[in-house]
Design a protein around this motif. Structure first.
Motif, PDB file in Angstrom:
ATOM      1  N   MET A   1      48.758   3.794   2.346  1.00 63.67           N
ATOM      2  CA  MET A   1      47.459   4.447   2.186  1.00 63.67           C
ATOM      3  C   MET A   1      47.115   5.213   3.461  1.00 63.67           C
ATOM      4  O   MET A   1      47.244   4.699   4.576  1.00 63.67           O
ATOM      5  CB  MET A   1      46.373   3.404   1.905  1.00 63.67           C
ATOM      6  N   THR A   2      46.704   6.452   3.319  1.00 63.66           N
ATOM      7  CA  THR A   2      46.416   7.282   4.480  1.00 63.66           C
ATOM      8  C   THR A   2      44.924   7.282   4.791  1.00 63.66           C
ATOM      9  O   THR A   2      44.089   6.939   3.954  1.00 63.66           O
ATOM     10  CB  THR A   2      46.884   8.728   4.231  1.00 63.66           C
ATOM     11  N   THR A   3      44.587   7.714   6.007  1.00 63.91           N
ATOM     12  CA  THR A   3      43.198   7.726   6.468  1.00 63.91           C
ATOM     13  C   THR A   3      42.722   9.153   6.644  1.00 63.91           C
ATOM     14  O   THR A   3      43.375   9.955   7.334  1.00 63.91           O
ATOM     15  CB  THR A   3      43.085   6.987   7.817  1.00 63.91           C
ATOM     16  N   PRO A   4      41.584   9.522   6.054  1.00 66.64           N
ATOM     17  CA  PRO A   4      41.031  10.863   6.291  1.00 66.64           C
ATOM     18  C   PRO A   4      40.622  10.997   7.760  1.00 66.64           C
ATOM     19  O   PRO A   4      40.151  10.032   8.367  1.00 66.64           O
ATOM     20  CB  PRO A   4      39.819  10.917   5.356  1.00 66.64           C
ATOM     21  N   TYR A   5      40.830  12.192   8.307  1.00 67.29           N
ATOM     22  CA  TYR A   5      40.525  12.367   9.733  1.00 67.29           C
ATOM     23  C   TYR A   5      39.989  13.773  10.002  1.00 67.29           C
ATOM     24  O   TYR A   5      40.211  14.712   9.234  1.00 67.29           O
ATOM     25  CB  TYR A   5      41.772  12.122  10.586  1.00 67.29           C
ATOM     26  N   ALA A   6      39.260  13.865  11.086  1.00 69.71           N
ATOM     27  CA  ALA A   6      38.828  15.152  11.625  1.00 69.71           C
ATOM     28  C   ALA A   6      39.164  15.125  13.111  1.00 69.71           C
ATOM     29  O   ALA A   6      39.606  14.097  13.643  1.00 69.71           O
ATOM     30  CB  ALA A   6      37.337  15.365  11.392  1.00 69.71           C
ATOM     31  N   GLU A   7      38.950  16.234  13.780  1.00 72.08           N
ATOM     32  CA  GLU A   7      39.315  16.298  15.199  1.00 72.08           C
ATOM     33  C   GLU A   7      38.561  17.418  15.891  1.00 72.08           C
ATOM     34  O   GLU A   7      37.865  18.213  15.260  1.00 72.08           O
ATOM     35  CB  GLU A   7      40.828  16.508  15.339  1.00 72.08           C
ATOM     36  N   LEU A  26      31.384   6.436  12.664  1.00 78.11           N
ATOM     37  CA  LEU A  26      32.279   5.882  11.643  1.00 78.11           C
ATOM     38  C   LEU A  26      32.234   4.360  11.656  1.00 78.11           C
ATOM     39  O   LEU A  26      32.179   3.716  10.599  1.00 78.11           O
ATOM     40  CB  LEU A  26      33.706   6.380  11.874  1.00 78.11           C
ATOM     41  N   ASP A  27      32.237   3.782  12.850  1.00 75.22           N
ATOM     42  CA  ASP A  27      32.173   2.324  12.972  1.00 75.22           C
ATOM     43  C   ASP A  27      30.850   1.792  12.432  1.00 75.22           C
ATOM     44  O   ASP A  27      30.824   0.799  11.687  1.00 75.22           O
ATOM     45  CB  ASP A  27      32.340   1.900  14.432  1.00 75.22           C
ATOM     46  N   ARG A  28      29.751   2.428  12.823  1.00 75.04           N
ATOM     47  CA  ARG A  28      28.428   1.960  12.402  1.00 75.04           C
ATOM     48  C   ARG A  28      28.275   2.009  10.881  1.00 75.04           C
ATOM     49  O   ARG A  28      27.638   1.144  10.287  1.00 75.04           O
ATOM     50  CB  ARG A  28      27.344   2.821  13.056  1.00 75.04           C
ATOM     51  N   LEU A  29      28.835   3.048  10.263  1.00 75.99           N
ATOM     52  CA  LEU A  29      28.703   3.205   8.815  1.00 75.99           C
ATOM     53  C   LEU A  29      29.789   2.452   8.044  1.00 75.99           C
ATOM     54  O   LEU A  29      29.712   2.336   6.818  1.00 75.99           O
ATOM     55  CB  LEU A  29      28.755   4.691   8.440  1.00 75.99           C
ATOM     56  N   GLY A  30      30.792   1.958   8.740  1.00 76.15           N
ATOM     57  CA  GLY A  30      31.880   1.256   8.081  1.00 76.15           C
ATOM     58  C   GLY A  30      32.727   2.170   7.211  1.00 76.15           C
ATOM     59  O   GLY A  30      33.280   1.731   6.194  1.00 76.15           O
ATOM     60  N   LEU A  31      32.845   3.432   7.620  1.00 76.45           N
ATOM     61  CA  LEU A  31      33.607   4.403   6.824  1.00 76.45           C
ATOM     62  C   LEU A  31      35.085   4.372   7.186  1.00 76.45           C
ATOM     63  O   LEU A  31      35.454   4.134   8.344  1.00 76.45           O
ATOM     64  CB  LEU A  31      33.060   5.815   7.059  1.00 76.45           C
ATOM     65  N   ASP A  32      35.905   4.637   6.205  1.00 75.06           N
ATOM     66  CA  ASP A  32      37.341   4.757   6.425  1.00 75.06           C
ATOM     67  C   ASP A  32      37.610   6.177   6.896  1.00 75.06           C
ATOM     68  O   ASP A  32      37.588   7.122   6.104  1.00 75.06           O
ATOM     69  CB  ASP A  32      38.113   4.477   5.131  1.00 75.06           C
ATOM     70  N   GLY A  33      37.815   6.339   8.174  1.00 75.12           N
ATOM     71  CA  GLY A  33      38.037   7.674   8.717  1.00 75.12           C
ATOM     72  C   GLY A  33      38.370   7.587  10.186  1.00 75.12           C
ATOM     73  O   GLY A  33      38.202   6.546  10.835  1.00 75.12           O
ATOM     74  N   TRP A  58      43.232  15.884   6.151  1.00 70.26           N
ATOM     75  CA  TRP A  58      42.455  16.585   7.183  1.00 70.26           C
ATOM     76  C   TRP A  58      41.107  17.022   6.620  1.00 70.26           C
ATOM     77  O   TRP A  58      41.033  17.694   5.608  1.00 70.26           O
ATOM     78  CB  TRP A  58      43.247  17.793   7.679  1.00 70.26           C
ATOM     79  N   ARG A  59      40.039  16.608   7.261  1.00 69.08           N
ATOM     80  CA  ARG A  59      38.691  16.926   6.795  1.00 69.08           C
ATOM     81  C   ARG A  59      38.046  18.059   7.578  1.00 69.08           C
ATOM     82  O   ARG A  59      36.938  18.480   7.268  1.00 69.08           O
ATOM     83  CB  ARG A  59      37.799  15.678   6.877  1.00 69.08           C
ATOM     84  N   GLY A  60      38.750  18.546   8.608  1.00 69.64           N
ATOM     85  CA  GLY A  60      38.232  19.679   9.371  1.00 69.64           C
ATOM     86  C   GLY A  60      38.275  19.406  10.854  1.00 69.64           C
ATOM     87  O   GLY A  60      38.777  18.375  11.323  1.00 69.64           O
ATOM     88  N   CYS A  61      37.720  20.341  11.609  1.00 69.56           N
ATOM     89  CA  CYS A  61      37.737  20.190  13.062  1.00 69.56           C
ATOM     90  C   CYS A  61      36.538  20.870  13.696  1.00 69.56           C
ATOM     91  O   CYS A  61      35.969  21.815  13.158  1.00 69.56           O
ATOM     92  CB  CYS A  61      39.029  20.754  13.667  1.00 69.56           C
ATOM     93  N   ASN A  62      36.165  20.341  14.844  1.00 69.50           N
ATOM     94  CA  ASN A  62      35.250  21.045  15.725  1.00 69.50           C
ATOM     95  C   ASN A  62      36.069  21.931  16.641  1.00 69.50           C
ATOM     96  O   ASN A  62      37.228  21.635  16.937  1.00 69.50           O
ATOM     97  CB  ASN A  62      34.413  20.063  16.548  1.00 69.50           C
ATOM     98  N   VAL A  63      35.472  23.004  17.095  1.00 68.20           N
ATOM     99  CA  VAL A  63      36.160  23.994  17.924  1.00 68.20           C
ATOM    100  C   VAL A  63      35.384  24.155  19.220  1.00 68.20           C
ATOM    101  O   VAL A  63      34.178  24.420  19.203  1.00 68.20           O
ATOM    102  CB  VAL A  63      36.252  25.355  17.210  1.00 68.20           C
ATOM    103  N   THR A  64      36.066  23.989  20.339  1.00 72.83           N
ATOM    104  CA  THR A  64      35.416  24.176  21.625  1.00 72.83           C
ATOM    105  C   THR A  64      36.165  25.240  22.422  1.00 72.83           C
ATOM    106  O   THR A  64      37.051  25.930  21.886  1.00 72.83           O
ATOM    107  CB  THR A  64      35.315  22.837  22.376  1.00 72.83           C
TER     108      THR A  64
END
Length: 285
Positions: A1-7, A26-33, A58-64
């Motif tokens: 099972m894979t984990t959704p992620y952003a970066e 993510l920790d506070r909400l108990g979300l799988d991510g 991949w759920r997306g990314c922030n850009v700096t």
């Protein structure tokens, strides 16, 4: 099972606090991510987005820095606000398309909103910088009815940016060096004047040159706002506090913009309010 992620992507990127912010939520909400930082050079942007586009987790990314404008030509569509700003700090895959958003605008305004909700005789902001972050800052302030004095190393670039983002407005462009030398200008000291001084440059950031700003350029009662997050307590903010002025640090904007990005990445509202204090403690702020 894979984990959704952003970066978050940028170059450099090791200093980013975004993984800690999103990880806390993510920790506070108990979300799988998961959320991570990934260094992407300018010449790697195309390959990076092509690879992520094909990744179902991949759920997306922030850009700096330095990619907020460079990514635009690689995206399929821009949200209207991002198009108006001309800079993207959040990318989200939507039905096979890569869509660019700008959450810096609401993130920048969030800590200012209690002040902006008040009535003022006049509103003015001195904004230092003409990069991608400054574009969001100027857009936000203009929409809030603030007259902007925009300072850049190249005043012509500052003027062009104002003409693009706020055509026809009574805004002013000036050389950044103007603020390094003392002034004897007589500022308006009436009650009901809203004055803001914003550092929207990388000057003062770890690894960068210091920001040269002489405090004689400070209107009475001005609020100082520094978007730099490393270090969080910059010399710019310390000088303002030493003069008895109110300050807003870069973490306020970073958390505010991350809130809007998190909703798009993970489909949930992050815990705020009292949780912000716990988050700042987690970040050592």
């Amino acid at each position: 099972m894979t984990t959704p992620y952003a970066e978050v992507i940028g170059d450099p990127i090791a200093q980013s606090r975004s993984p800690a912010i999103h990880g806390f939520w993510l920790d506070r909400l108990g979300l799988d991510g998961a959320y991570r930082a990934t260094r992407v050079g300018t010449d790697e942007l195309g390959d990076y987005l092509a690879t992520r586009r094909a990744d179902p987790d991949w759920r997306g990314c922030n850009v700096t820095m330095p990619h907020k404008q460079a990514v635009i030509g690689l995206l399929d569509r821009l949200d209207p606000l991002a198009a108006r700003v001309g800079a993207v700090n959040t990318i989200v895959p939507e039905a096979g398309a890569l869509v660019g958003y700008n959450t810096d605008v609401p993130g920048f305004l969030e800590p200012l909103q209690p002040l902006l909700d008040q009535a003022h005789l006049f509103r003015m902001a001195r904004v230092l910088g003409t990069g991608g972050a400054a574009r969001a800052v100027v857009t936000a302030l203009v929409e809030a009815g603030v007259v902007v004095v925009l300072a850049g190393r190249d005043p012509a670039k500052a003027r062009a940016l104002l003409d693009e983002l706020a055509p026809g407005g009574d805004h002013h462009a000036i050389d950044l060096a103007h603020f390094a030398a003392p002034t004897d200008f007589a500022f308006d000291d009436r009650d009901g004047i809203f004055d803001l001084v914003v550092n929207a440059t990388a000057l003062g950031m770890t690894g960068h040159a210091p920001l040269a700003f002489d405090m004689t350029h400070t209107p009475p009662g001005a609020v100082f706002y520094d978007i730099v997050t490393s270090p969080l307590d910059t010399a710019f903010l310390r000088a303002a506090r030493g003069a008895g002025l109110a300050t807003i640090d870069g973490l306020a904007m970073l958390i505010g913009q991350a809130d809007h990005a998190f909703r798009r990445f993970f489909g949930a509202h992050p815990p705020r309010g009292g949780a912000d204090r716990d988050l700042r403690t987690r970040l050592g702020a």
